[in-house]
Design a protein around this motif. Structure first.
Motif, short mmCIF file in Angstrom:
data_model
loop_
_atom_site.label_atom_id
_atom_site.label_comp_id
_atom_site.label_asym_id
_atom_site.label_seq_id
_atom_site.Cartn_x
_atom_site.Cartn_y
_atom_site.Cartn_z
N GLU A 57 -13.79 -18.89 -14.07
CA GLU A 57 -14.81 -19.25 -15.05
C GLU A 57 -14.47 -18.61 -16.40
OE1 GLU A 57 -18.69 -18.19 -13.66
OE2 GLU A 57 -19.65 -18.66 -15.56
N SER A 58 -14.61 -19.29 -17.49
CA SER A 58 -14.96 -20.69 -17.56
C SER A 58 -13.79 -21.56 -18.00
CB SER A 58 -16.13 -20.87 -18.54
OG SER A 58 -15.76 -20.33 -19.81
N ARG A 59 -12.87 -20.99 -18.75
CA ARG A 59 -11.81 -21.85 -19.28
C ARG A 59 -10.81 -22.27 -18.20
NH1 ARG A 59 -10.08 -18.35 -24.20
NH2 ARG A 59 -11.83 -16.95 -23.84
N ILE A 118 -4.78 -21.31 -12.16
CA ILE A 118 -4.67 -21.94 -13.49
C ILE A 118 -5.63 -21.27 -14.46
CG2 ILE A 118 -4.97 -24.09 -14.81
CD1 ILE A 118 -3.07 -24.90 -12.89
N ASP A 119 -5.17 -21.05 -15.68
CA ASP A 119 -6.07 -20.60 -16.74
C ASP A 119 -5.58 -21.14 -18.07
OD1 ASP A 119 -8.25 -19.32 -17.85
OD2 ASP A 119 -7.85 -17.42 -16.84
N ASP A 120 -6.47 -21.10 -19.08
CA ASP A 120 -6.04 -21.58 -20.39
C ASP A 120 -5.05 -20.61 -21.01
OD1 ASP A 120 -8.03 -19.59 -20.92
OD2 ASP A 120 -8.29 -20.38 -22.94
N LEU A 121 -5.20 -19.30 -20.68
CA LEU A 121 -4.46 -18.30 -21.46
C LEU A 121 -4.28 -17.02 -20.65
CD1 LEU A 121 -5.11 -17.48 -25.14
CD2 LEU A 121 -5.55 -15.67 -23.47
N ALA A 123 -3.60 -13.06 -21.43
CA ALA A 123 -3.52 -12.02 -22.47
C ALA A 123 -3.00 -10.75 -21.80
CB ALA A 123 -4.89 -11.84 -23.13
N THR A 124 -3.90 -9.86 -21.34
CA THR A 124 -3.45 -8.63 -20.66
C THR A 124 -3.03 -8.90 -19.21
OG1 THR A 124 -5.63 -8.10 -19.77
CG2 THR A 124 -5.12 -7.31 -22.00
N GLY A 125 -3.42 -10.05 -18.68
CA GLY A 125 -3.13 -10.35 -17.27
C GLY A 125 -4.20 -9.83 -16.33
N GLY A 126 -5.24 -9.19 -16.87
CA GLY A 126 -6.29 -8.61 -16.02
C GLY A 126 -7.01 -9.65 -15.16
N THR A 127 -7.34 -10.77 -15.78
CA THR A 127 -8.05 -11.83 -15.03
C THR A 127 -7.17 -12.35 -13.90
OG1 THR A 127 -9.15 -12.48 -17.08
CG2 THR A 127 -9.26 -14.04 -15.25
N SER A 128 -5.90 -12.60 -14.22
CA SER A 128 -4.99 -13.16 -13.21
C SER A 128 -4.76 -12.18 -12.07
CB SER A 128 -3.65 -13.50 -13.86
OG SER A 128 -3.86 -14.45 -14.85
#
Ligand code: PRP
Ligand code: ADE
Length: 172
Positions: A57-59, A118-121, A123-128
């Motif tokens: 969520e969300s992008r 999958i994600d739009d972007l 950055a730090t890689g924290g979400t992934s």
């Protein structure tokens, strides 16, 4: 013929001073930009053996869903804390700005399933990294982390060492 980069508007000092915000909505609001973005992401999955697409969520939803639909795969929405109604597992992480916690339903991924994130972007890689933790805690195997945009200067790839990471546009 416009390149995907041409559709991305970059906004300095949003949401905080010093951040250059790469705004994916500028891609989405142009039919050709949207079409190109999905097309280029689809190309990155050609020939890959996988079972499931998951997006945060969300992008991550914006790009995960059309790919899952086009490739006839299930889509697993990974949501911010407190939104999913059934039993979940959760992971906390830090962002380029702020912190967050995401959750996945416990029955969303079956042990041994091959998962594309999958994600739009990135950055730090924290979400992934948090997404990977969730998928692996359920016994899934992350076969690819795919992004439309990568902010290479923040070195998110280092957090995903040992995993397949791919992006359409790389910013320094
Ligand atoms: C953004 C973006 C990625 C994440 C990348 O989402 O869509 O998911 O940040 O940053 P990271 O690599 O440092 O983790 P955000 O958390 O801002 O939420 P949103 O998708 O709801 O806008
Ligand atoms: N998410 C985290 N960092 C970002 C940035 N610089 N631009 C757009 N989305 C982001």
């Amino acid at each position: 013929m416009k390149k995907l980069e041409d559709y991305v508007v970059s906004i300095p000092d949003f949401p905080e001073p010093g951040i250059i915000f790469r705004d994916v909505t500028s891609v989405l609001q142009d039919a050709d930009g949207l079409n190109l973005a999905i097309h280029l992401l689809m190309e990155k999955l050609e020939g890959l053996d996988f079972d499931v697409i998951a997006g945060a969520e969300s992008r991550g939803f914006i790009f995960g869903m059309p790919l899952a639909y086009n490739l006839h795969k299930p889509f697993i929405p990974v949501r911010k804390k407190g939104k999913l109604p059934r039993e979940t597992v959760s992971a906390s992480y830090e962002l380029e700005y702020g912190t967050a916690e995401i959750e996945i339903h416990k029955d969303a991924i079956l042990p041994g399933q091959k998962v594309v994130l999958i994600d739009d972007l990135i950055a730090t890689g924290g979400t992934s990294k948090a997404m990977i933790q969730l998928v692996e805690s359920l016994g899934g195997i992350v076969v690819k982390n795919l992004f439309l945009m990568e902010l290479a200067g923040l070195n998110g790839r280092a957090k995903l060492e040992g995993y397949n990471v791919d992006s359409v546009i790389v910013y320094d």
